[in-house]
Design a protein around this motif. Sequence first.
Motif, short mmCIF file in Angstrom:
data_model
loop_
_atom_site.label_atom_id
_atom_site.label_comp_id
_atom_site.label_asym_id
_atom_site.label_seq_id
_atom_site.Cartn_x
_atom_site.Cartn_y
_atom_site.Cartn_z
N VAL A 70 13.28 24.88 -24.78
CA VAL A 70 13.65 24.04 -23.64
C VAL A 70 12.73 22.82 -23.54
CG1 VAL A 70 13.72 23.97 -21.10
CG2 VAL A 70 14.75 25.88 -22.33
N ILE A 71 11.44 23.03 -23.74
CA ILE A 71 10.49 21.90 -23.72
C ILE A 71 10.80 20.92 -24.83
CG2 ILE A 71 8.07 21.27 -24.08
CD1 ILE A 71 7.33 23.86 -22.59
N LEU A 72 11.09 21.42 -26.02
CA LEU A 72 11.40 20.54 -27.15
C LEU A 72 12.69 19.75 -26.90
CD1 LEU A 72 10.63 19.69 -30.05
CD2 LEU A 72 12.11 21.53 -30.84
N LEU A 73 13.72 20.41 -26.38
CA LEU A 73 14.96 19.70 -26.07
C LEU A 73 14.76 18.65 -24.97
CD1 LEU A 73 17.57 22.59 -26.18
CD2 LEU A 73 17.34 20.69 -27.78
N ALA A 74 13.95 18.98 -23.97
CA ALA A 74 13.67 18.01 -22.90
C ALA A 74 12.92 16.80 -23.45
CB ALA A 74 12.87 18.68 -21.79
N LEU A 75 11.97 17.03 -24.35
CA LEU A 75 11.24 15.91 -24.96
C LEU A 75 12.15 15.04 -25.81
CD1 LEU A 75 7.86 17.56 -25.98
CD2 LEU A 75 8.21 15.76 -24.29
N ILE A 76 13.05 15.66 -26.55
CA ILE A 76 13.98 14.90 -27.39
C ILE A 76 14.92 14.06 -26.51
CG2 ILE A 76 15.96 15.13 -28.96
CD1 ILE A 76 14.46 17.51 -30.22
N VAL A 77 15.43 14.63 -25.43
CA VAL A 77 16.31 13.89 -24.53
C VAL A 77 15.55 12.75 -23.86
CG1 VAL A 77 17.59 14.07 -22.35
CG2 VAL A 77 17.93 15.77 -24.14
N TRP A 78 14.33 13.01 -23.41
CA TRP A 78 13.52 11.97 -22.77
C TRP A 78 13.22 10.84 -23.75
CZ3 TRP A 78 8.33 10.63 -23.82
CH2 TRP A 78 7.81 9.68 -22.94
N LEU A 79 12.83 11.20 -24.97
CA LEU A 79 12.55 10.19 -25.99
C LEU A 79 13.80 9.39 -26.32
CD1 LEU A 79 10.39 9.03 -27.91
CD2 LEU A 79 11.15 10.71 -29.58
N GLY A 80 14.93 10.05 -26.45
CA GLY A 80 16.18 9.36 -26.73
C GLY A 80 16.58 8.40 -25.62
N LYS A 81 16.44 8.83 -24.36
CA LYS A 81 16.76 7.95 -23.24
C LYS A 81 15.80 6.76 -23.19
CE LYS A 81 17.94 9.57 -19.27
NZ LYS A 81 17.97 10.32 -18.00
N SER A 82 14.53 6.99 -23.45
CA SER A 82 13.58 5.88 -23.44
C SER A 82 13.87 4.90 -24.56
CB SER A 82 12.14 6.35 -23.62
OG SER A 82 11.88 7.54 -23.04
N LEU A 83 14.20 5.42 -25.73
CA LEU A 83 14.50 4.56 -26.87
C LEU A 83 15.76 3.74 -26.62
CD1 LEU A 83 13.56 3.83 -29.72
CD2 LEU A 83 15.01 5.66 -30.58
N VAL A 84 16.78 4.36 -26.07
CA VAL A 84 18.01 3.64 -25.77
C VAL A 84 17.75 2.58 -24.69
CG1 VAL A 84 20.30 3.87 -24.71
CG2 VAL A 84 19.59 5.43 -26.51
N GLY A 85 16.95 2.89 -23.69
CA GLY A 85 16.61 1.91 -22.67
C GLY A 85 15.82 0.75 -23.24
N TRP A 86 14.89 1.04 -24.13
CA TRP A 86 14.09 -0.01 -24.76
C TRP A 86 14.98 -0.91 -25.63
CZ3 TRP A 86 12.74 -0.81 -30.00
CH2 TRP A 86 11.79 -1.81 -30.19
N ILE A 87 15.89 -0.30 -26.38
CA ILE A 87 16.80 -1.08 -27.22
C ILE A 87 17.72 -1.94 -26.37
CG2 ILE A 87 18.75 -0.88 -28.81
CD1 ILE A 87 17.30 1.52 -30.06
N MET A 88 18.22 -1.39 -25.28
CA MET A 88 19.11 -2.17 -24.41
C MET A 88 18.37 -3.34 -23.76
SD MET A 88 22.06 -0.97 -24.76
CE MET A 88 23.01 -1.62 -23.44
N ASP A 89 17.07 -3.17 -23.48
CA ASP A 89 16.29 -4.29 -22.94
C ASP A 89 16.07 -5.39 -23.99
OD1 ASP A 89 16.08 -3.15 -20.47
OD2 ASP A 89 14.09 -2.27 -20.83
N ARG A 90 15.94 -4.99 -25.24
CA ARG A 90 15.68 -5.96 -26.31
C ARG A 90 16.93 -6.70 -26.78
NH1 ARG A 90 10.55 -7.08 -27.64
NH2 ARG A 90 11.13 -7.24 -29.82
N VAL A 91 18.08 -6.07 -26.61
CA VAL A 91 19.33 -6.68 -27.06
C VAL A 91 19.79 -7.70 -26.03
CG1 VAL A 91 21.77 -6.22 -27.53
CG2 VAL A 91 20.04 -4.65 -28.37
#
Length: 94
Positions: A70-91
């Motif tokens: 559960v911790i690993l899945l939560a970290l992957i989801v958090w990292l994915g959301k942060s990465l998508v947010g960062w990419i959307m800010d840069r585009v």
Amino acid sequence: MTVTLIWLIAFAVILLLTVKSWSGGLGTFFEQKMPSLLVSGGDDRWVWCPAIAVLGATALIRPVDMIFTVILLALIVWLGKSLVGWIMDRVKMH
């Protein structure tokens, strides 16, 4: 072999309890909380009850593994959301 036997017994007990309580509070809980696209309109008990039983038996037999998963899945989801947010800010959107 003993762990497998204990897991099977826990699975059977949890499955029996969830199937029996489906017509009561458990079924109405799933009907209220599930989005309309996920409700098949048929008998969902044979999908959700085994899924609950597998998760419950695994949590009883290997709780540390479940917590780490559960911790690993939560970290992957958090990292994915942060990465998508960062990419959307840069585009640059036109």
